[in-house]
Design an enzyme around this catalytic site. Structure first.
Site, PDB file in Angstrom:
ATOM      1  CD1 TRP A 118      -1.980  -2.270   1.860  1.00 29.60           C
ATOM      2  CD2 TRP A 118      -2.976  -1.313   0.111  1.00 29.60           C
ATOM      3  NE1 TRP A 118      -2.986  -3.104   1.440  1.00 29.60           N
ATOM      4  CE2 TRP A 118      -3.619  -2.541   0.377  1.00 29.60           C
ATOM      5  CE3 TRP A 118      -3.430  -0.531  -0.955  1.00 29.60           C
ATOM      6  CZ2 TRP A 118      -4.687  -3.006  -0.386  1.00 29.60           C
ATOM      7  CZ3 TRP A 118      -4.491  -0.991  -1.713  1.00 29.60           C
ATOM      8  CH2 TRP A 118      -5.112  -2.223  -1.427  1.00 29.60           C
ATOM      9  CG  ASP A 197      -2.803   3.501   4.684  1.00 30.60           C
ATOM     10  OD1 ASP A 197      -3.783   3.209   5.403  1.00 30.60           O
ATOM     11  OD2 ASP A 197      -2.575   2.957   3.580  1.00 30.60           O
ATOM     12  CE  LYS A 221      -8.079  -3.406   4.821  1.00 31.39           C
ATOM     13  NZ  LYS A 221      -7.195  -2.578   4.019  1.00 31.39           N
TER      14      LYS A 221
HETATM   15  C1  LIG Z   1      -6.841  -2.098   2.847  1.00 35.00           C
HETATM   16  C2  LIG Z   1      -5.768  -1.102   2.832  1.00 35.00           C
HETATM   17  C3  LIG Z   1      -5.726  -0.094   1.875  1.00 35.00           C
HETATM   18  C4  LIG Z   1      -6.740   0.015   0.770  1.00 35.00           C
HETATM   19  O1  LIG Z   1      -7.897   0.564   1.296  1.00 35.00           O
HETATM   20  P1  LIG Z   1      -9.118   0.973   0.363  1.00 35.00           P
HETATM   21  O2  LIG Z   1     -10.070   1.554   1.367  1.00 35.00           O
HETATM   22  O3  LIG Z   1      -9.606  -0.263  -0.282  1.00 35.00           O
HETATM   23  O4  LIG Z   1      -8.642   1.975  -0.624  1.00 35.00           O
HETATM   24  C5  LIG Z   1      -4.712   0.819   1.942  1.00 35.00           C
HETATM   25  N1  LIG Z   1      -3.780   0.756   2.909  1.00 35.00           N
HETATM   26  C6  LIG Z   1      -3.780  -0.207   3.828  1.00 35.00           C
HETATM   27  C7  LIG Z   1      -2.712  -0.231   4.880  1.00 35.00           C
HETATM   28  C8  LIG Z   1      -4.770  -1.166   3.824  1.00 35.00           C
HETATM   29  O5  LIG Z   1      -4.785  -2.122   4.762  1.00 35.00           O
END
Ligand SMILES: *Cc1c(COP(=O)(O)O)cnc(C)c1O
Length: 387
Positions: A118, A197, A221
């Protein structure tokens, strides 16, 4: 949820109502009581005579949902008054470009610590955004763990910042590789806010929000379901954000209008509200953090007790509590066999990302402790039988 094919049960299914233990990386498991509440509210929300999916985002019921979710998340995360909690769309991935679009000055440099899939995407999108819209700006990769397949978190010594970064971007838990910043954060140069993030570990344990300028992620999540992207952001960063970009891409638009400048993903935000109340009921982040450490602990212990058989991807000190990545040393066929047997024992969603192969067990907030115990037993039994 589809019914499980339990032709060869190795254990009695301990889940309720035909539901599997969902180890999926996201969208992921919700607490049973939250699902039951949603079932009711879809039919008739708080006596409104219509369901949550049908309610106006300008009506008094939604006003209350917005007020509650803000208040409850502030309480859980001890979020100070000089931060706003925004809900946007486009997921964590959308923030890849919204961060530089708002916060990277003309001619400025954004520093990135690349610890996984990511984070690589964050760099790519930021670079692409700069090329098109801010060509004098640059993206600097301050550290990159790709040299060891993102199995570790870089140290301060391994991190080389640019001369004057506008911000430092990090990923707190690397969902695909299974590493996490544990007990430390990047030592960003003075004046450079940390942009994180936090998709995979937001509010999974106590957190000091004041260490960050921005924390963002998809809600699907740890905080609910798809459609809502949370952005926890300090007021001065909202203020300094560019004003020449379209309204719907500016953080200040969401800050000014309670995250409803247009029709918001109100069902997803409502679900975050239910999750926030559920987290409070668990005893807040200190308690939840303990539960999450215990859940991950039993699985890591089962892997470590059988090190001759299993390989953990992440370096021990950098192991994620949220995403556990492992594989059989004996090869892919054993991984497949393990997942088939796990599925028969109601453990689903274990297939690892194609970047790592093997298995991944995601243990987000709502994942029940019994499920971790069941998987730990399977890990031991399988190693004994096949080792
Ligand atoms: C799941 C995830 C993403 C992607 O998230 P979306 O909401 O699908 O864009 C980005 N970064 C991390 C660390 C993730 O776990």
């Amino acid at each position: 949820m589809t019914t499980m094919q339990t032709s060869r049960p190795t254990k009695p299914a301990t889940t309720a109502g035909g539901r599997a233990f969902n180890f999926g990386a996201g969208p992921s498991v919700l607490p049973e009581e939250v699902i039951k509440q949603i079932q009711q509210d879809i039919w008739n929300y708080a006596g409104a005579g219509m369901g949550i999916l049908e309610l106006s985002h300008r009506g008094k019921h939604y006003d209350q949902i917005v007020a509650d979710v803000d208040c409850d998340l502030r309480e859980i995360g001890s979020i100070p008054a000089n931060y706003k909690i925004l809900f946007m769309t486009g997921g964590a991935t959308g923030q890849n470009w919204l961060v530089p679009a708002n916060l990277l000055p003309i001619g400025g440099t954004g520093d990135y610590i690349v610890t996984g899939y990511w984070a690589e995407g964050s760099v790519k999108d930021a670079q692409q955004y700069c090329q098109g819209a801010n060509p004098t700006a640059s993206i600097h990769v301050a550290a990159n763990s790709a040299d060891q397949k993102h199995s570790y978190i870089p140290s301060d010594e391994q991190t080389k910042y640019s001369a004057k970064p506008a911000y430092v971007h990090m990923t707190s838990s690397n969902t695909i590789y299974g590493t996490q910043w544990r007990g430390r954060l990047p030592n960003a140069p003075a004046g450079a806010p940390l942009i994180c993030d936090a998709s995979s570990d937001i509010f999974s344990e106590p957190i000091d929000i004041t260490k960050f300028g921005v924390l963002y992620g998809g809600a699907q999540k740890n905080l609910g379901t798809t459609g809502a992207t949370f952005v926890i952001i300090r007021d001065d960063l909202i203020e300094m954000g560019h004003k020449h970009i379209p309204r719907m891409t500016q953080y200040r638009t969401y800050a000014k209008d309670e995250s409803r400048p247009n029709t918001p993903p109100h069902f997803a935000i409502y679900t975050v509200g239910l999750m926030a109340k559920w987290i409070k009921k668990q005893g807040g982040l200190a308690k939840l953090g303990q539960i999450n450490r215990d859940k991950a602990g039993v699985i890591y212990k089962a892997l470590d007790d059988n090190q001759g058989f299993w390989l953990s991807h992440a370096r021990e000190a950098d192991r994620s509590l949220m995403n556990i990545t492992f594989r059989a040393k004996g090869g892919d066929a054993l991984d497949e066999k393990f997942m088939t047997e796990a599925k028969a024992a109601s453990c689903d969603g274990l297939k690892g990302h194609r970047a790592t192969g093997g298995m991944r067990a995601s243990l987000y907030n709502a994942f029940p402790a019994e499920g971790a115990d069941v998987l730990a037993d399977l890990i031991r039994d399988f190693a004994q039988k096949n080792g």
